[in-house]
Each structure stands twice: as C-alpha cells, then as structure tokens.
Design a protein around this motif. Structure first.
Motif, PDB file in Angstrom:
ATOM      1  N   ILE A  59       0.822  -1.216   0.000  1.00  0.00           N
ATOM      2  CA  ILE A  59       0.000   0.000   0.000  1.00  0.00           C
ATOM      3  C   ILE A  59       0.852   1.261   0.000  1.00  0.00           C
ATOM      4  CG2 ILE A  59      -1.713   1.328   1.309  1.00  0.00           C
ATOM      5  CD1 ILE A  59      -2.835  -1.374   2.269  1.00  0.00           C
ATOM      6  N   VAL A  60       1.757   1.382   0.958  1.00  0.00           N
ATOM      7  CA  VAL A  60       2.526   2.622   1.114  1.00  0.00           C
ATOM      8  C   VAL A  60       3.468   2.860  -0.067  1.00  0.00           C
ATOM      9  CG1 VAL A  60       4.186   3.836   2.580  1.00  0.00           C
ATOM     10  CG2 VAL A  60       2.342   2.520   3.620  1.00  0.00           C
ATOM     11  N   THR A  61       4.216   1.841  -0.474  1.00  0.00           N
ATOM     12  CA  THR A  61       5.168   2.017  -1.579  1.00  0.00           C
ATOM     13  C   THR A  61       4.486   2.438  -2.875  1.00  0.00           C
ATOM     14  OG1 THR A  61       6.703   0.462  -0.555  1.00  0.00           O
ATOM     15  CG2 THR A  61       7.021   0.913  -2.884  1.00  0.00           C
ATOM     16  N   PRO A  62       3.400   1.780  -3.306  1.00  0.00           N
ATOM     17  CA  PRO A  62       2.729   2.253  -4.522  1.00  0.00           C
ATOM     18  C   PRO A  62       2.154   3.663  -4.390  1.00  0.00           C
ATOM     19  CG  PRO A  62       2.073   0.007  -4.064  1.00  0.00           C
ATOM     20  CD  PRO A  62       2.856   0.483  -2.883  1.00  0.00           C
ATOM     21  N   LEU A  63       1.632   4.005  -3.200  1.00  0.00           N
ATOM     22  CA  LEU A  63       1.127   5.370  -3.007  1.00  0.00           C
ATOM     23  C   LEU A  63       2.250   6.394  -3.095  1.00  0.00           C
ATOM     24  CD1 LEU A  63      -1.501   4.982  -0.152  1.00  0.00           C
ATOM     25  CD2 LEU A  63      -1.918   5.654  -2.513  1.00  0.00           C
ATOM     26  N   LEU A  64       3.375   6.087  -2.464  1.00  0.00           N
ATOM     27  CA  LEU A  64       4.514   7.001  -2.546  1.00  0.00           C
ATOM     28  C   LEU A  64       5.037   7.096  -3.979  1.00  0.00           C
ATOM     29  CD1 LEU A  64       6.573   6.243   0.676  1.00  0.00           C
ATOM     30  CD2 LEU A  64       5.351   8.330   0.105  1.00  0.00           C
ATOM     31  N   ASN A  65       5.023   5.981  -4.685  1.00  0.00           N
ATOM     32  CA  ASN A  65       5.455   5.971  -6.077  1.00  0.00           C
ATOM     33  C   ASN A  65       4.618   6.958  -6.893  1.00  0.00           C
ATOM     34  OD1 ASN A  65       6.867   5.195  -8.352  1.00  0.00           O
ATOM     35  ND2 ASN A  65       5.606   3.391  -8.713  1.00  0.00           N
ATOM     36  N   ALA A  66       3.300   6.863  -6.763  1.00  0.00           N
ATOM     37  CA  ALA A  66       2.419   7.790  -7.489  1.00  0.00           C
ATOM     38  C   ALA A  66       2.653   9.230  -7.038  1.00  0.00           C
ATOM     39  CB  ALA A  66       0.965   7.396  -7.268  1.00  0.00           C
ATOM     40  N   PHE A  67       2.819   9.433  -5.739  1.00  0.00           N
ATOM     41  CA  PHE A  67       3.037  10.768  -5.202  1.00  0.00           C
ATOM     42  C   PHE A  67       4.344  11.370  -5.709  1.00  0.00           C
ATOM     43  CE2 PHE A  67       4.459  13.597  -1.714  1.00  0.00           C
ATOM     44  CZ  PHE A  67       3.407  14.504  -1.748  1.00  0.00           C
ATOM     45  N   ILE A  68       5.418  10.590  -5.674  1.00  0.00           N
ATOM     46  CA  ILE A  68       6.728  11.082  -6.123  1.00  0.00           C
ATOM     47  C   ILE A  68       6.700  11.439  -7.597  1.00  0.00           C
ATOM     48  CG2 ILE A  68       9.108  10.350  -6.583  1.00  0.00           C
ATOM     49  CD1 ILE A  68       9.014   8.865  -3.891  1.00  0.00           C
ATOM     50  N   TYR A  69       6.129  10.576  -8.422  1.00  0.00           N
ATOM     51  CA  TYR A  69       6.097  10.858  -9.855  1.00  0.00           C
ATOM     52  C   TYR A  69       5.133  11.990 -10.193  1.00  0.00           C
ATOM     53  CZ  TYR A  69       9.279   7.168 -10.996  1.00  0.00           C
ATOM     54  OH  TYR A  69      10.403   6.408 -11.092  1.00  0.00           O
ATOM     55  N   THR A  70       4.086  12.167  -9.394  1.00  0.00           N
ATOM     56  CA  THR A  70       3.177  13.289  -9.604  1.00  0.00           C
ATOM     57  C   THR A  70       3.880  14.600  -9.294  1.00  0.00           C
ATOM     58  OG1 THR A  70       1.266  11.935  -9.085  1.00  0.00           O
ATOM     59  CG2 THR A  70       0.965  14.299  -8.918  1.00  0.00           C
ATOM     60  N   LEU A  71       4.663  14.627  -8.218  1.00  0.00           N
ATOM     61  CA  LEU A  71       5.366  15.853  -7.846  1.00  0.00           C
ATOM     62  C   LEU A  71       6.457  16.233  -8.844  1.00  0.00           C
ATOM     63  CD1 LEU A  71       5.679  15.651  -3.981  1.00  0.00           C
ATOM     64  CD2 LEU A  71       4.154  17.061  -5.358  1.00  0.00           C
ATOM     65  N   ARG A  72       6.886  15.280  -9.653  1.00  0.00           N
ATOM     66  CA  ARG A  72       7.905  15.582 -10.653  1.00  0.00           C
ATOM     67  C   ARG A  72       7.294  16.303 -11.863  1.00  0.00           C
ATOM     68  NH1 ARG A  72      10.903  12.226 -13.116  1.00  0.00           N
ATOM     69  NH2 ARG A  72      12.667  13.604 -13.002  1.00  0.00           N
ATOM     70  N   ASN A  73       5.982  16.287 -11.985  1.00  0.00           N
ATOM     71  CA  ASN A  73       5.287  16.938 -13.088  1.00  0.00           C
ATOM     72  C   ASN A  73       5.250  18.447 -12.822  1.00  0.00           C
ATOM     73  OD1 ASN A  73       3.092  18.100 -14.601  1.00  0.00           O
ATOM     74  ND2 ASN A  73       2.417  16.022 -15.054  1.00  0.00           N
ATOM     75  N   LYS A  74       5.719  19.234 -13.780  1.00  0.00           N
ATOM     76  CA  LYS A  74       5.808  20.690 -13.588  1.00  0.00           C
ATOM     77  C   LYS A  74       4.441  21.328 -13.373  1.00  0.00           C
ATOM     78  CE  LYS A  74      10.055  21.369 -16.153  1.00  0.00           C
ATOM     79  NZ  LYS A  74      10.715  21.985 -17.293  1.00  0.00           N
ATOM     80  N   ASP A  75       3.417  20.867 -14.108  1.00  0.00           N
ATOM     81  CA  ASP A  75       2.074  21.440 -13.952  1.00  0.00           C
ATOM     82  C   ASP A  75       1.537  21.208 -12.548  1.00  0.00           C
ATOM     83  OD1 ASP A  75       2.129  22.221 -16.624  1.00  0.00           O
ATOM     84  OD2 ASP A  75       1.144  20.381 -17.319  1.00  0.00           O
ATOM     85  N   VAL A  76       1.744  20.024 -12.016  1.00  0.00           N
ATOM     86  CA  VAL A  76       1.281  19.717 -10.663  1.00  0.00           C
ATOM     87  C   VAL A  76       2.038  20.572  -9.652  1.00  0.00           C
ATOM     88  CG1 VAL A  76       1.141  17.903  -8.900  1.00  0.00           C
ATOM     89  CG2 VAL A  76       0.566  17.376 -11.267  1.00  0.00           C
ATOM     90  N   LYS A  77       3.347  20.733  -9.843  1.00  0.00           N
ATOM     91  CA  LYS A  77       4.129  21.573  -8.937  1.00  0.00           C
ATOM     92  C   LYS A  77       3.594  23.001  -8.919  1.00  0.00           C
ATOM     93  CE  LYS A  77       8.657  19.373  -9.191  1.00  0.00           C
ATOM     94  NZ  LYS A  77      10.026  19.538  -9.674  1.00  0.00           N
ATOM     95  N   GLU A  78       3.301  23.538 -10.099  1.00  0.00           N
ATOM     96  CA  GLU A  78       2.794  24.914 -10.180  1.00  0.00           C
ATOM     97  C   GLU A  78       1.454  25.064  -9.469  1.00  0.00           C
ATOM     98  OE1 GLU A  78       2.719  26.071 -14.287  1.00  0.00           O
ATOM     99  OE2 GLU A  78       4.886  25.823 -14.517  1.00  0.00           O
ATOM    100  N   VAL A  79       0.548  24.123  -9.646  1.00  0.00           N
ATOM    101  CA  VAL A  79      -0.756  24.170  -8.990  1.00  0.00           C
ATOM    102  C   VAL A  79      -0.584  24.086  -7.479  1.00  0.00           C
ATOM    103  CG1 VAL A  79      -2.909  22.884  -8.640  1.00  0.00           C
ATOM    104  CG2 VAL A  79      -2.053  23.288 -10.951  1.00  0.00           C
ATOM    105  N   MET A  80       0.294  23.206  -7.012  1.00  0.00           N
ATOM    106  CA  MET A  80       0.508  23.074  -5.567  1.00  0.00           C
ATOM    107  C   MET A  80       1.129  24.342  -4.983  1.00  0.00           C
ATOM    108  SD  MET A  80       1.551  19.121  -4.964  1.00  0.00           S
ATOM    109  CE  MET A  80       1.465  19.327  -3.197  1.00  0.00           C
ATOM    110  N   ILE A  81       2.071  24.936  -5.699  1.00  0.00           N
ATOM    111  CA  ILE A  81       2.692  26.175  -5.214  1.00  0.00           C
ATOM    112  C   ILE A  81       1.653  27.276  -5.131  1.00  0.00           C
ATOM    113  CG2 ILE A  81       4.319  28.011  -5.846  1.00  0.00           C
ATOM    114  CD1 ILE A  81       6.175  25.756  -6.911  1.00  0.00           C
ATOM    115  N   LYS A  82       0.804  27.380  -6.158  1.00  0.00           N
ATOM    116  CA  LYS A  82      -0.245  28.404  -6.148  1.00  0.00           C
ATOM    117  C   LYS A  82      -1.226  28.172  -5.019  1.00  0.00           C
ATOM    118  CE  LYS A  82      -0.147  29.507 -11.068  1.00  0.00           C
ATOM    119  NZ  LYS A  82      -0.864  29.400 -12.347  1.00  0.00           N
ATOM    120  N   SER A  83      -1.633  26.936  -4.809  1.00  0.00           N
ATOM    121  CA  SER A  83      -2.636  26.649  -3.773  1.00  0.00           C
ATOM    122  C   SER A  83      -2.066  26.882  -2.372  1.00  0.00           C
ATOM    123  CB  SER A  83      -3.197  25.237  -3.910  1.00  0.00           C
ATOM    124  OG  SER A  83      -2.189  24.302  -3.665  1.00  0.00           O
ATOM    125  N   PHE A  84      -0.789  26.551  -2.149  1.00  0.00           N
ATOM    126  CA  PHE A  84      -0.197  26.769  -0.833  1.00  0.00           C
ATOM    127  C   PHE A  84       0.180  28.230  -0.610  1.00  0.00           C
ATOM    128  CE2 PHE A  84       0.897  22.129  -0.935  1.00  0.00           C
ATOM    129  CZ  PHE A  84       0.077  21.794   0.130  1.00  0.00           C
TER     130      PHE A  84
END
Length: 191
Positions: A163-188
């Motif tokens: 459970i944890v490893t696959p969730l972290l895998n998705a989370f890590i690869y999602t954070l590597r996406n520039k669009d996702v990073k920009e949305v998270m920076i804007k929201s925070f």
C-alpha cells in the motif's frame, strides 16, 4: 523501469529504436511468466501439506508464511525451496537493477552540462527511492527462514510493501510533473 532508465540515459540516441512496443511486451511477458513459474513450485509443495489446526489465515492475503504456519507436518522442504527461490528472484533482480544504476551513474557523471546531470539524477532518484523501499521490504519478507519473524511483523511490512510504496510511487512521480508543482505552489501560497 531500470532497463528503460538505463537506455534513456546511457543510449539516448538509440532509445526509440531499442525500446519499442515489441521489447516492452517481451519484458512484461517475461516478468509475468517468470513470476508465475517461480510461484508454481512452492504452491505445488504447499498444496501437498496437511492442515489440521486452525482454519484462519493470519494475514491480509494468502502469503506463503501464513500457509506454512498453519501446517501440522514438517515444512522444511517447502521453506528451503521458498527461501532458495526468493533468494534467487529478489537478490538477482536487485543485483541487475543495482548494476544498471551503477552504469547509469557513471554515464551521468560524464554528462558535460550541469543541467543535464541534474535532470538525469532527478529522473533516477525518484525511481531509486521507490526501489530501495521495495527491495528492503521484499528482502525482509522473503529472503529469510519463514519462522524467523512473527506473522504480525510480516503483516505490517506487507502493508507497507503493498500500500505505502505504490502510493509514494504515485506521489513522487506526480510531484515531478511541472504542472502539478505549479498548482501546488499556487494553492499553498494562497493560504
């Protein structure tokens, strides 16, 4: 994934000619067939065991350790076959992946631009983080005598591994996406 990273970094100009849909299919089928054949031997041996005690498996799924614990006859052969196969499969794949990353690292060091080295290390570091977690759990769970650890400890590590490893895998690869990073920076930054 390690072979894909190896080709992308060590042979970038030949990547698309080598890593085509045929090779991808062959790698996937080889993994599936190898996994099925590897598990068929211990499953055949477990099917021959006698079970005369409790009928409840002390696990979230039918892991081999749980079956061995329920048996009321000598399980030495099953355990030895299981350990040998686990040792070969887990440590061999770990060694191949480690060798691939050593070759990748030596190639990255020779990249002339700092930006190119940073991008290559960034790509590999996410995958390597997940691999360390996956192999650590797999070695703990499978490359040891089955009665060495308690079933409760195995359940906890199995939850982490499944459970944890696959969730972290998705989370890590999602954070590597520039669009996702920009949305998270804007929201925070709004809060």
């Amino acid at each position: 994934m390690a072979y894909d990273r190896y080709l992308a970094i060590c042979h970038p100009l030949r990547y698309h000619s080598i890593m085509n849909s045929t090779l991808s299919t062959q790698l996937a089928l080889g993994s599936w067939v190898g996994g099925f054949l590897t598990l068929s031997v211990p499953m055949f041996l477990i099917a021959r065991l006698s079970f005369c005690g409790p009928t409840v498996i002390n696990h979230f799924f039918c892991d081999i350790d749980s079956w061995i614990a329920l048996s009321c006859i000598d399980t030495h052969l099953v355990e030895m076959v299981y350990i040998a196969l686990s040792f070969i499969v887990v440590l061999e794949s770990c060694a191949v992946t480690l060798g691939s990353y050593i070759h990748i690292s030596s190639t990255i060091v020779r990249i002339p631009s700092a930006q190119g080295r940073e991008k290559a290390f960034s790509t590999c570091s996410a995958h390597l983080t997940i691999l360390v977690m996956l192999y650590s759990c797999s070695i703990f769970l499978y490359v040891k005598p089955s009665k060495q650890n308690s079933l409760d400890m195995n359940k906890m590590v199995s939850v982490f591994n499944t459970i944890v490893t696959p969730l972290l895998n998705a989370f890590i690869y999602t954070l590597r996406n520039k669009d996702v990073k920009e949305v998270m920076i804007k929201s925070f930054s709004r809060t």
